[in-house]
Design an enzyme around this catalytic site. Sequence first.
Site, PDB file in Angstrom:
ATOM      1  N   PHE A 129      10.227   2.437  -1.645  1.00  0.00           N
ATOM      2  CA  PHE A 129      10.725   2.356  -2.955  1.00  0.00           C
ATOM      3  C   PHE A 129      11.529   3.925  -3.196  1.00  0.00           C
ATOM      4  O   PHE A 129      10.967   5.033  -2.733  1.00  0.00           O
ATOM      5  CB  PHE A 129       9.466   2.559  -3.713  1.00  0.00           C
ATOM      6  CG  PHE A 129       9.778   2.409  -5.142  1.00  0.00           C
ATOM      7  CD1 PHE A 129      10.418   1.305  -5.858  1.00  0.00           C
ATOM      8  CD2 PHE A 129       9.349   3.168  -6.448  1.00  0.00           C
ATOM      9  CE1 PHE A 129      10.604   1.031  -7.144  1.00  0.00           C
ATOM     10  CE2 PHE A 129       9.692   3.038  -7.547  1.00  0.00           C
ATOM     11  CZ  PHE A 129      10.306   2.053  -8.046  1.00  0.00           C
ATOM     12  N   ASP A 208       1.652   3.356   0.126  1.00  0.00           N
ATOM     13  CA  ASP A 208       1.805   3.023  -0.941  1.00  0.00           C
ATOM     14  C   ASP A 208       1.603   1.535  -1.219  1.00  0.00           C
ATOM     15  O   ASP A 208       2.061   0.622  -0.654  1.00  0.00           O
ATOM     16  CB  ASP A 208       3.355   3.205  -1.533  1.00  0.00           C
ATOM     17  CG  ASP A 208       3.390   3.311  -2.871  1.00  0.00           C
ATOM     18  OD1 ASP A 208       2.793   2.284  -3.575  1.00  0.00           O
ATOM     19  OD2 ASP A 208       4.435   3.831  -3.155  1.00  0.00           O
ATOM     20  N   TYR A 233      -0.116  -0.866 -13.062  1.00  0.00           N
ATOM     21  CA  TYR A 233       0.472  -1.708 -14.286  1.00  0.00           C
ATOM     22  C   TYR A 233       1.254  -2.975 -13.474  1.00  0.00           C
ATOM     23  O   TYR A 233       2.008  -3.565 -14.453  1.00  0.00           O
ATOM     24  CB  TYR A 233       1.430  -0.858 -14.902  1.00  0.00           C
ATOM     25  CG  TYR A 233       2.561   0.065 -14.017  1.00  0.00           C
ATOM     26  CD1 TYR A 233       3.338  -0.720 -13.688  1.00  0.00           C
ATOM     27  CD2 TYR A 233       2.514   1.298 -14.136  1.00  0.00           C
ATOM     28  CE1 TYR A 233       4.597  -0.005 -13.100  1.00  0.00           C
ATOM     29  CE2 TYR A 233       3.538   1.962 -13.378  1.00  0.00           C
ATOM     30  CZ  TYR A 233       4.371   1.430 -13.055  1.00  0.00           C
ATOM     31  OH  TYR A 233       5.208   2.229 -12.182  1.00  0.00           O
ATOM     32  N   LYS A 234       1.130  -3.194 -12.303  1.00  0.00           N
ATOM     33  CA  LYS A 234       1.615  -4.176 -11.744  1.00  0.00           C
ATOM     34  C   LYS A 234       0.698  -5.513 -11.567  1.00  0.00           C
ATOM     35  O   LYS A 234       0.538  -5.873 -12.765  1.00  0.00           O
ATOM     36  CB  LYS A 234       2.485  -3.877 -10.243  1.00  0.00           C
ATOM     37  CG  LYS A 234       3.497  -2.976 -10.364  1.00  0.00           C
ATOM     38  CD  LYS A 234       4.065  -2.549  -9.347  1.00  0.00           C
ATOM     39  CE  LYS A 234       5.439  -1.383  -9.782  1.00  0.00           C
ATOM     40  NZ  LYS A 234       5.828  -0.559  -8.454  1.00  0.00           N
ATOM     41  N   ARG A 387      13.878 -11.412  -7.836  1.00  0.00           N
ATOM     42  CA  ARG A 387      12.488 -11.483  -7.385  1.00  0.00           C
ATOM     43  C   ARG A 387      11.588 -12.413  -8.291  1.00  0.00           C
ATOM     44  O   ARG A 387      11.831 -12.176  -9.586  1.00  0.00           O
ATOM     45  CB  ARG A 387      12.002 -10.057  -7.442  1.00  0.00           C
ATOM     46  CG  ARG A 387      12.483  -9.119  -6.499  1.00  0.00           C
ATOM     47  CD  ARG A 387      11.907  -7.758  -6.392  1.00  0.00           C
ATOM     48  NE  ARG A 387      11.303  -7.484  -7.734  1.00  0.00           N
ATOM     49  CZ  ARG A 387      10.621  -6.044  -7.831  1.00  0.00           C
ATOM     50  NH1 ARG A 387      10.152  -5.403  -6.971  1.00  0.00           N
ATOM     51  NH2 ARG A 387      10.458  -5.709  -9.068  1.00  0.00           N
TER      52      ARG A 387
HETATM   53  C1  LIG Z   1       6.137   0.792  -8.631  1.00  0.00           C
HETATM   54  C2  LIG Z   1       6.251   1.415  -7.475  1.00  0.00           C
HETATM   55  C3  LIG Z   1       6.140   3.002  -7.845  1.00  0.00           C
HETATM   56  C4  LIG Z   1       6.018   3.359  -9.409  1.00  0.00           C
HETATM   57  O1  LIG Z   1       5.904   4.745  -9.517  1.00  0.00           O
HETATM   58  P1  LIG Z   1       5.482   5.349 -10.904  1.00  0.00           P
HETATM   59  O2  LIG Z   1       5.281   6.822 -10.613  1.00  0.00           O
HETATM   60  O3  LIG Z   1       4.752   4.483 -11.507  1.00  0.00           O
HETATM   61  O4  LIG Z   1       7.035   5.262 -11.505  1.00  0.00           O
HETATM   62  C5  LIG Z   1       6.106   3.693  -6.672  1.00  0.00           C
HETATM   63  N1  LIG Z   1       5.926   3.040  -5.514  1.00  0.00           N
HETATM   64  C6  LIG Z   1       6.235   1.778  -5.461  1.00  0.00           C
HETATM   65  C7  LIG Z   1       6.281   1.433  -3.889  1.00  0.00           C
HETATM   66  C8  LIG Z   1       6.278   1.019  -6.374  1.00  0.00           C
HETATM   67  O5  LIG Z   1       6.445  -0.238  -6.163  1.00  0.00           O
END
Ligand SMILES: *Cc1c(COP(=O)(O)O)cnc(C)c1O
Length: 427
Positions: A129, A208, A233-234, A387
């Site tokens: 990400f 992660d 939140y996912k 997606r």
């Molecule tokens: C959604 C996501 C994030 C989100 O990070 P925030 O700090 O909550 O904005 C980070 N890493 C990955 C791999 C994600 O999918």
Amino acid sequence: MHFQSTDINFAIELDAHDELASYRDEFQISDPNLIYLDGNSLGRLPKRTVEYMGDAIERGWGERLIRVWNEGWIDAPSELGAKIAKLVGAQADEILVTDSTSVNLFKLGLAALRAHPKRLKIVSDVFNFPSDLYILQGIIDLLGNKHRLELVHSTDGIIISSDAVKDAIDEDTCLVTFSHVAFKSAFMYDMAYVTELAHDAGALTLWDLSHSVGAVPVDLNGCKVDLAVGCTYKYLNGGPGSPAFLYVKRGLQDRLIPPIWGWFAAQAPFAFDLNFNPATDISRFKVGTPAMLSMKAVEPAVDLHLSAGIDRLREKSVQQSEYLIFLAEQWLLPLGFSLGSPRDPEMRGSHVSLRHPEGYRINRALIESPPPAIRVIPDFREPDNIRLGIAPIYTTYMEIHQALSRIRKVVDKKIYEMYSAQRSGVT
Ligand SMILES: *Cc1c(COP(=O)(O)O)cnc(C)c1O
């Protein structure tokens, strides 16, 4: 797993045999004509969260005022962490709910690099990400630009080969950090194998779990993982911007130096000492006062996942993704789509990416077509990925059938041509 029929009655039958079907009733479904396949970006609202939050606000904040901190709130980061620990194979005292995923990655990444000052290489991949990569670049800058970030490449844009990972890790590597499930292709690493490669070279691992937690079983202890972060939140349905979590293996907790010395990281925050003395447990990775109202929303959502059971959720997620791919093969590949995710479910998280040169406009047509057309909300990731997120706790086979059938129509009838390719803010 083999599916024979594209008939809608088959989807109905699959739903009838779904032993997790009743969990859908736990979620607010405001519009029955809206097919939501973006639970991998923002999970739906659990009904019980509404009542739970109402109580937190009216009774907790409104009536109890400052006293509420001593009535359980102050322990929420670790108590909620203990619940999430059960979903990711960790001990209760190895997880803390705090801050955002990005901030947690910063704290743990920096601490890991400083624990190995002579090693100067960080290994990650091109699927990670972007926020994770930016945070790593920022850490390198902060430490005086001595380190280098090596990104493992992919030859097909869908998977990363274990050999390529193996080649990248060497005796100069201090940290190996990947998204367990890649946000674009949903490629899923063999966590045990990669962690072992890193350990053999003497490096630490930082995973992660943002696209894994709540959808894919993770065994942090079993894989001997050092560090991890993840999002709530996912798939976990904790609500927009809900606090993230971090994991530090027990044996490392008093050895890693926290980079942000906030008062909540101190051994006795309310002693108000003038000098920082870090907590000896995972609390040293806290910073300041937790965002309690957002934290409250995470708990009922996590409880639902614990009750449904992560293994059963995974089983359903695999079956639903296989069904989705089956329909895509029958209906969409002939229309110019290609599969942007691994075909092997063992190597795939809980979403499926379908690629099409007109992906962006197709995505907009799915979301914006006026009634009576059924609306589908997937999301779009550059350059051409649509997606489709499967949240096994509430997604139905019927929805998958309707969504794929709608995509077919949007492309077959060229409905997407009515939409602009101009990108909007959040995609
Ligand atoms: C959604 C996501 C994030 C989100 O990070 P925030 O700090 O909550 O904005 C980070 N890493 C990955 C791999 C994600 O999918």
